[in-house]
Design an enzyme around this catalytic site. Structure first.
Site, PDB file in Angstrom:
ATOM      1  N   HIS A  21      67.932  12.581  77.655  1.00 44.70           N
ATOM      2  CA  HIS A  21      68.839  12.742  79.056  1.00 44.70           C
ATOM      3  C   HIS A  21      67.808  12.304  79.992  1.00 44.70           C
ATOM      4  CE1 HIS A  21      72.588  14.184  78.091  1.00 44.70           C
ATOM      5  NE2 HIS A  21      72.216  14.116  76.418  1.00 44.70           N
ATOM      6  N   SER A  45      70.418   7.131  75.610  1.00 46.28           N
ATOM      7  CA  SER A  45      70.042   7.021  74.443  1.00 46.28           C
ATOM      8  C   SER A  45      70.020   5.369  74.428  1.00 46.28           C
ATOM      9  CB  SER A  45      71.690   7.473  73.553  1.00 46.28           C
ATOM     10  OG  SER A  45      71.565   9.001  73.667  1.00 46.28           O
ATOM     11  N   LYS A  73      84.772  11.209  69.763  1.00 46.20           N
ATOM     12  CA  LYS A  73      83.849  10.557  67.634  1.00 46.20           C
ATOM     13  C   LYS A  73      83.405  11.583  67.034  1.00 46.20           C
ATOM     14  CE  LYS A  73      81.249   6.429  67.096  1.00 46.20           C
ATOM     15  NZ  LYS A  73      81.537   5.138  67.335  1.00 46.20           N
ATOM     16  N   ASP A  74      82.615  12.302  68.005  1.00 43.31           N
ATOM     17  CA  ASP A  74      80.254  12.936  67.350  1.00 43.31           C
ATOM     18  C   ASP A  74      81.634  14.380  67.193  1.00 43.31           C
ATOM     19  OD1 ASP A  74      79.607  11.324  68.170  1.00 43.31           O
ATOM     20  OD2 ASP A  74      78.639  13.277  69.714  1.00 43.31           O
ATOM     21  N   GLU A  82      62.328  23.424  47.300  1.00 41.10           N
ATOM     22  CA  GLU A  82      63.283  22.633  47.221  1.00 41.10           C
ATOM     23  C   GLU A  82      63.162  21.033  47.599  1.00 41.10           C
ATOM     24  OE1 GLU A  82      65.533  25.564  47.030  1.00 41.10           O
ATOM     25  OE2 GLU A  82      65.923  25.661  48.954  1.00 41.10           O
TER      26      GLU A  82
HETATM   27  C1  HEM Z   1      66.622  20.509  65.214  1.00 41.71           C
HETATM   28  C2  HEM Z   1      66.257  19.318  64.696  1.00 41.71           C
HETATM   29  C3  HEM Z   1      67.186  18.201  65.930  1.00 41.71           C
HETATM   30  C4  HEM Z   1      68.286  18.118  66.683  1.00 41.71           C
HETATM   31  C5  HEM Z   1      69.383  19.615  66.763  1.00 41.71           C
HETATM   32  C6  HEM Z   1      68.139  17.197  67.429  1.00 41.71           C
HETATM   33  C7  HEM Z   1      69.162  16.538  68.622  1.00 41.71           C
HETATM   34  C8  HEM Z   1      69.403  15.639  68.563  1.00 41.71           C
HETATM   35  C9  HEM Z   1      70.374  15.461  69.828  1.00 41.71           C
HETATM   36  C10 HEM Z   1      71.591  16.241  70.535  1.00 41.71           C
HETATM   37  C11 HEM Z   1      70.339  13.395  70.038  1.00 41.71           C
HETATM   38  C12 HEM Z   1      71.201  12.666  70.955  1.00 41.71           C
HETATM   39  C13 HEM Z   1      72.469  12.443  69.463  1.00 41.71           C
HETATM   40  C14 HEM Z   1      71.544  11.513  68.652  1.00 41.71           C
HETATM   41  O1  HEM Z   1      71.463  10.571  69.124  1.00 41.71           O
HETATM   42  O2  HEM Z   1      71.834  11.951  67.076  1.00 41.71           O
HETATM   43  C15 HEM Z   1      69.126  13.358  69.525  1.00 41.71           C
HETATM   44  C16 HEM Z   1      68.539  12.056  69.991  1.00 41.71           C
HETATM   45  C17 HEM Z   1      66.747  11.622  69.438  1.00 41.71           C
HETATM   46  N1  HEM Z   1      66.165  12.823  68.219  1.00 41.71           N
HETATM   47 FE1  HEM Z   1      66.876  14.168  67.603  1.00 41.71          FE
HETATM   48  N2  HEM Z   1      67.165  16.294  66.993  1.00 41.71           N
HETATM   49  C18 HEM Z   1      66.710  16.340  65.661  1.00 41.71           C
HETATM   50  C19 HEM Z   1      65.756  16.598  64.878  1.00 41.71           C
HETATM   51  C20 HEM Z   1      64.835  15.288  65.299  1.00 41.71           C
HETATM   52  C21 HEM Z   1      63.682  14.717  64.495  1.00 41.71           C
HETATM   53  C22 HEM Z   1      63.354  15.363  64.071  1.00 41.71           C
HETATM   54  C23 HEM Z   1      62.991  13.251  65.108  1.00 41.71           C
HETATM   55  C24 HEM Z   1      62.221  12.499  64.864  1.00 41.71           C
HETATM   56  C25 HEM Z   1      61.014  12.753  64.382  1.00 41.71           C
HETATM   57  C26 HEM Z   1      64.570  13.391  66.665  1.00 41.71           C
HETATM   58  C27 HEM Z   1      64.284  11.900  67.242  1.00 41.71           C
HETATM   59  C28 HEM Z   1      65.355  11.741  68.067  1.00 41.71           C
HETATM   60  C29 HEM Z   1      65.046  10.498  69.175  1.00 41.71           C
HETATM   61  C30 HEM Z   1      64.579   9.514  69.073  1.00 41.71           C
HETATM   62  C31 HEM Z   1      66.987  10.844  69.544  1.00 41.71           C
HETATM   63  C32 HEM Z   1      67.444   9.359  70.486  1.00 41.71           C
HETATM   64  C33 HEM Z   1      67.889   8.640  69.559  1.00 41.71           C
HETATM   65  C34 HEM Z   1      68.155   7.518  70.749  1.00 41.71           C
HETATM   66  O3  HEM Z   1      69.119   7.934  71.542  1.00 41.71           O
HETATM   67  O4  HEM Z   1      69.067   5.859  69.931  1.00 41.71           O
HETATM   68  N3  HEM Z   1      64.787  14.062  65.881  1.00 41.71           N
HETATM   69  N4  HEM Z   1      68.160  14.699  69.241  1.00 41.71           N
END
Ligand code: HEM
Length: 422
Positions: free
Chosen positions: A217, A221, A245-246, A289
């Protein structure tokens, strides 16, 4: 009472009353309701929310399962069977939790791949990405310890094999393994600490996810063009557009997940996971797994000790190389923002990188298959080639392509993208 600065006015007087004392509704409006989302974000941007939903499902079902579980080697297996047979809806709790782990990983792997494809790890989102990798490592640790809890053949032997890897560390290795086990073999103290940590870590993950979303935030994004929003014309308020959408993406994902839970709940599980752990009898194959298989294959790809030239002195045993390779494959993701030298974020405009990424995906699938098969034989060579490509991709191709790749024209803004003319 006057409204504190930076809060807004609400029509509902109860909401107004609360918000003046604790501006939670002002925060929700700002960070969710009117939060500016790039208007071209596609369905791959729904997987963060889906992953969060899976995390909550895992915590809720896990807490109820724990009420019926006994972390003692003499009772653990039977307590799980009792949950399945005698506890009201215990079978449902367990099947949702067991398969939920797989679907949580599916959501997170798609989420990571989205990041790799659209360059979401690049400036200014480096820290967001690193926090994501920390979440991934915590998830892996949690899933590994959870798998040990039913105290089945796979639980006990999986725990033995993986914890024994630490013995490869020079000097402190053996002592470290004894310390991890709490004794001289995987036994009751091991099960107790695994249960305790398996209960704790999901809440730690929840906290780290909070930091992850906080960092998101701050930067906002990314989007399929990789071009940052330039004006209000490039964004839409999160609600109602992305809520709808989500929600659609979430319902579709849940339909697939629940179809597996109700119609094929054991499809992803090894038969040996239903036999009581017997430390005197090694199962023919110890298979982790599915979500660990590529990393397991990397671990097994290192088969030759490295000697000091012209001597019999081993400087790097194969086992230690495997452990370094396995952990290194994850740590490489951490430094990815600095390995990628390309000015262009999105793979849409990177014709060569796009193919390299596809090859990476293929090599991970090949590694997954190799990891599921018995060690050795001709497949070992296939695994070694796929492992080599994994490291080549991150250490050589990603840095070099930034200098040599001829990229396609990138639109000046999201609204100028021909795919986005509305
Ligand atoms: C429990 C696991 C995770 C949760 C709940 C989570 C949650 C979120 C959420 C809610 C967003 C915003 C919505 C979206 O862009 O899809 C986000 C964005 C992002 N997440 Fe995660 N995430 C998780 C794991 C990860 C992992 C493992 C990575 C990378 C190794 C990661 C990298 C990113 C990045 C780079 C963004 C920004 C994406 C963009 O704006 O294009 N996330 N995450």
């Amino acid at each position: 009472m006057s409204r504190p600065a930076n809060t807004q006015k609400f029509d509902n007087c109860l909401i107004q009353w609360i918000d003046e004392r604790l501006p939670i509704f002002t925060m929700l409006t700002k960070e969710y309701g009117v939060f500016p989302m790039p208007k071209n974000a596609n369905y791959l941007w729904s997987f963060g929310g889906i992953a969060l939903t899976m995390l909550i499902i895992m915590i809720v079902t896990g807490v109820f399962l724990a009420m019926n579980y006994t972390p003692n080697t003499a009772l653990a297996f039977d307590s799980v069977q009792r949950t399945m047979r005698d506890v009201n809806y215990g079978w449902l709790l367990r099947y949702v939790h067991m398969n939920g782990a797989s679907f949580f990983f599916i959501a997170v792997y798609i989420h990571i791949f989205r990041g790799l494809y659209y360059g979401s790890y690049k400036s200014p989102r480096e820290l967001l990405w690193i926090v994501g990798v920390v979440i991934l490592i915590l998830m892996m640790a949690t899933a590994f310890m959870g798998y040990a809890l039913p105290w089945s053949q796979m639980s006990g032997w999986g725990a033995t094999v993986i914890t024994s890897l630490f013995s490869a560390i020079p000097v402190i290795g053996d002592g470290l393994v004894t310390w991890l086990w709490g004794g001289f073999s995987v036994a009751n103290p091991t099960l107790n600490r695994f249960f305790s940590l398996h209960f704790l870590l999901p809440f730690v993950i929840l906290g780290v996810v909070f930091i992850h979303v906080w960092a998101l935030h701050v930067t906002g994004s990314n989007n399929p063009t990789g071009v940052e929003p330039k004006s209000e014309k490039d964004t839409l308020p999160f609600h109602p557009y992305f809520t709808v959408k989500d929600s659609y993406a979430l319902v579709t994902f849940m339909t697939i997940f629940l179809s597996v839970v109700f119609f094929a709940p054991l499809a992803l599980t090894e038969p040996d996971h239903f036999k009581h752990f017997n430390p005197m009898q090694t199962p023919p194959e110890i298979v982790p797994e599915w979500y660990f298989l590529p990393f397991y294959a990397i671990l097994r790809s290192f088969t030759h000790d490295i000697y000091i030239p012209f001597t019999d002195i081993i400087i790097l045993p194969a086992k230690l190389q495997g452990v370094m390779g396995m952990f290194g494959s994850l740590l490489l993701l951490m430094v990815l923002p600095w390995l990628d030298t390309s000015k262009v974020k999105s793979a849409r405009y990177r014709p060569v990188y796009k193919w390299c990424l596809l090859l990476l995906l293929v090599s991970l699938c090949v590694l997954g298959y190799v990891g599921s098969q018995p060690a050795g034989g001709s497949l070992a060579v296939v695994g070694q080639v796929a492992t080599a490509y994994y490291f080549l991709h991150f250490i050589v191709l990603v840095p070099v392509l930034g200098f040599v790749e001829k990229t396609c024209p990138v639109p000046a803004s999201i609204s100028d993208d021909p795919c986005c003319k509305h």
